[in-house]
Design a protein around this motif. Sequence first.
Motif, PDB file in Angstrom:
ATOM      1  N   LYS A 199       0.370   2.953 -14.126  1.00 57.38           N
ATOM      2  CA  LYS A 199       1.716   3.495 -13.644  1.00 57.38           C
ATOM      3  C   LYS A 199       1.664   3.881 -12.336  1.00 57.38           C
ATOM      4  N   ALA A 200       0.364   4.436 -11.819  1.00 56.69           N
ATOM      5  CA  ALA A 200      -0.013   4.780 -10.412  1.00 56.69           C
ATOM      6  C   ALA A 200       0.176   3.709  -9.620  1.00 56.69           C
ATOM      7  N   LEU A 201      -0.388   2.504 -10.157  1.00 53.14           N
ATOM      8  CA  LEU A 201      -0.303   1.176  -9.193  1.00 53.14           C
ATOM      9  C   LEU A 201       1.117   0.911  -8.886  1.00 53.14           C
ATOM     10  N   LEU A 202       2.068   0.970  -9.554  1.00 49.20           N
ATOM     11  CA  LEU A 202       3.688   0.636  -9.430  1.00 49.20           C
ATOM     12  C   LEU A 202       4.135   1.606  -8.457  1.00 49.20           C
ATOM     13  N   GLN A 203       3.453   2.617  -8.275  1.00 50.11           N
ATOM     14  CA  GLN A 203       4.100   3.310  -7.018  1.00 50.11           C
ATOM     15  C   GLN A 203       3.752   2.975  -5.364  1.00 50.11           C
ATOM     16  N   ILE A 204       2.709   2.021  -5.415  1.00 49.60           N
ATOM     17  CA  ILE A 204       2.250   1.579  -4.243  1.00 49.60           C
ATOM     18  C   ILE A 204       3.421   0.559  -3.652  1.00 49.60           C
ATOM     19  N   PRO A 205       4.008   0.612  -2.507  1.00 47.54           N
ATOM     20  CA  PRO A 205       4.920  -0.071  -2.056  1.00 47.54           C
ATOM     21  C   PRO A 205       4.421  -1.474  -1.645  1.00 47.54           C
ATOM     22  N   PRO A 206       5.102  -2.572  -1.777  1.00 45.32           N
ATOM     23  CA  PRO A 206       4.859  -3.961  -1.285  1.00 45.32           C
ATOM     24  C   PRO A 206       4.267  -3.711   0.280  1.00 45.32           C
ATOM     25  N   ALA A 207       3.176  -4.613   0.598  1.00 45.72           N
ATOM     26  CA  ALA A 207       2.817  -4.639   1.809  1.00 45.72           C
ATOM     27  C   ALA A 207       1.781  -3.527   2.098  1.00 45.72           C
ATOM     28  N   ALA A 208       1.722  -2.377   1.280  1.00 50.85           N
ATOM     29  CA  ALA A 208       1.050  -1.251   1.393  1.00 50.85           C
ATOM     30  C   ALA A 208      -0.122  -1.357   0.593  1.00 50.85           C
ATOM     31  N   VAL A 209      -1.340  -0.494   1.043  1.00 48.01           N
ATOM     32  CA  VAL A 209      -2.628  -0.729   0.355  1.00 48.01           C
ATOM     33  C   VAL A 209      -3.166   0.900   0.125  1.00 48.01           C
ATOM     34  N   VAL A 210      -3.938   1.082  -1.090  1.00 46.15           N
ATOM     35  CA  VAL A 210      -4.681   2.297  -1.189  1.00 46.15           C
ATOM     36  C   VAL A 210      -5.961   1.814  -1.566  1.00 46.15           C
ATOM     37  N   SER A 211      -6.791   3.162  -1.691  1.00 50.08           N
ATOM     38  CA  SER A 211      -8.227   2.952  -2.076  1.00 50.08           C
ATOM     39  C   SER A 211      -8.173   3.400  -3.575  1.00 50.08           C
ATOM     40  N   TYR A 212      -9.358   2.925  -4.212  1.00 49.46           N
ATOM     41  CA  TYR A 212      -9.588   3.430  -5.635  1.00 49.46           C
ATOM     42  C   TYR A 212      -9.717   4.862  -5.669  1.00 49.46           C
ATOM     43  N   SER A 213     -10.500   5.559  -4.714  1.00 54.94           N
ATOM     44  CA  SER A 213     -10.424   7.129  -4.607  1.00 54.94           C
ATOM     45  C   SER A 213      -9.209   7.756  -4.653  1.00 54.94           C
ATOM     46  N   GLN A 214      -8.125   7.101  -3.836  1.00 56.27           N
ATOM     47  CA  GLN A 214      -6.811   7.435  -3.805  1.00 56.27           C
ATOM     48  C   GLN A 214      -5.943   7.547  -5.272  1.00 56.27           C
ATOM     49  N   ILE A 215      -6.135   6.348  -6.091  1.00 54.92           N
ATOM     50  CA  ILE A 215      -5.536   6.192  -7.268  1.00 54.92           C
ATOM     51  C   ILE A 215      -6.281   7.273  -8.201  1.00 54.92           C
ATOM     52  N   ALA A 216      -7.725   7.617  -8.082  1.00 59.10           N
ATOM     53  CA  ALA A 216      -8.401   8.304  -9.019  1.00 59.10           C
ATOM     54  C   ALA A 216      -7.839   9.758  -8.759  1.00 59.10           C
ATOM     55  N   LYS A 217      -7.407  10.131  -7.367  1.00 59.20           N
ATOM     56  CA  LYS A 217      -6.875  11.545  -7.422  1.00 59.20           C
ATOM     57  C   LYS A 217      -5.584  11.629  -7.923  1.00 59.20           C
ATOM     58  N   ALA A 218      -4.695  10.543  -7.763  1.00 51.67           N
ATOM     59  CA  ALA A 218      -3.479  10.457  -8.174  1.00 51.67           C
ATOM     60  C   ALA A 218      -3.229  10.671  -9.657  1.00 51.67           C
ATOM     61  N   VAL A 219      -4.159  10.173 -10.520  1.00 50.86           N
ATOM     62  CA  VAL A 219      -4.263  10.417 -11.951  1.00 50.86           C
ATOM     63  C   VAL A 219      -4.651  11.645 -12.371  1.00 50.86           C
ATOM     64  N   GLY A 220      -5.223  12.454 -11.385  1.00 49.06           N
ATOM     65  CA  GLY A 220      -6.105  13.786 -11.795  1.00 49.06           C
ATOM     66  C   GLY A 220      -7.286  13.700 -12.331  1.00 49.06           C
ATOM     67  N   ARG A 221      -8.039  12.539 -11.505  1.00 49.63           N
ATOM     68  CA  ARG A 221      -9.378  12.298 -12.033  1.00 49.63           C
ATOM     69  C   ARG A 221     -10.106  11.841 -10.589  1.00 49.63           C
ATOM     70  N   PRO A 222     -10.126  12.885  -9.807  1.00 55.34           N
ATOM     71  CA  PRO A 222     -10.887  12.486  -8.496  1.00 55.34           C
ATOM     72  C   PRO A 222     -12.153  11.998  -8.181  1.00 55.34           C
ATOM     73  N   SER A 223     -13.046  12.304  -9.469  1.00 57.98           N
ATOM     74  CA  SER A 223     -14.281  11.934  -9.479  1.00 57.98           C
ATOM     75  C   SER A 223     -14.643  10.509 -10.370  1.00 57.98           C
TER      76      SER A 223
END
Length: 290
Positions: A199-223
């Motif tokens: 579900k977090a991946l679905l929030q990334i707009p087209p032509a944009a990118v994020v890092s694995y650590s950003q996704i981890a923070k987004a789902v409340g599991r920063p480590s």
Amino acid sequence: MTDYERIEKAIFYISAHLHSQPRLDEIAAHLHLSPFHFQRMFCRWAGVTPKRFLQVLTLERAKQLLRESKSLLEVSNSLGLSSGSRLYDHFVQLEAVTPGEYKKEGVGLSIGYGVHNTPFGPAFIAITPRGICKFSFLQGEAMGAHLADLCKKWPYAVVHEEQQATLEVLDGMFGVAKKPNKPISLHVAGTNFQVSVWKALLQIPPAAVVSYSQIAKAVGRPSAARAVGTAIGSNPVAFLIPCHRVIQQGGKLGGYYWGEARKHAIHAWESARYEGFAPEEAAQAEHSLF
């Protein structure tokens, strides 16, 4: 050889020679095409010139996109993880099976499947009355392995070939047909953690990118960046759940289950449609060789 196979071969060549910024005639010669025909084919497929595609591949561009995306996924509460987000001018909604449905392993469920061509090569797609439950690219193999994987995940479902219905869904995914009058729905099975990552991946707009650590923070599991990577890799619906938009913290593209060349191709295809430069370049493609 299909257009996508030629594009894939060109992408491998461009990626391997990125440091020397290969000229159009060099890339065309590698494909045994004239520069004119290669440029037309590339622009018809990607919507951008090969020269612009070289710019899409640069590390500095990726780093800039990462810097710009820092605010996208910082706080999980701001993500609206229970809702869908815009993707390719459609809405995509993800619905996870309930624990009770998961235990039934597909009892009473009807699943239709088909194999169709896409801008990124042939793909296997399976749908239930509630949405797409599997989408995967074929990488030279027959569809048998994908069908077997589907039946393993849903052993008691009624699985049958459904070419027309799956083609209509696929046309909606890639914008071939008219915009659908209802959201594109996904019907997936996974752990709570996997579903939260998808579900977090679905929030990334087209032509944009994020890092694995950003996704981890987004789902409340920063480590838990590594666990996030595993969840991303187990994504059952390629492309629509956009795991291709997650790259390494340093800006490198990183691995991709469906192949690095395909990941490059999808990035270029999205950039052509969402960064506002495609129409002018495509219009000039027949007259501009670099």
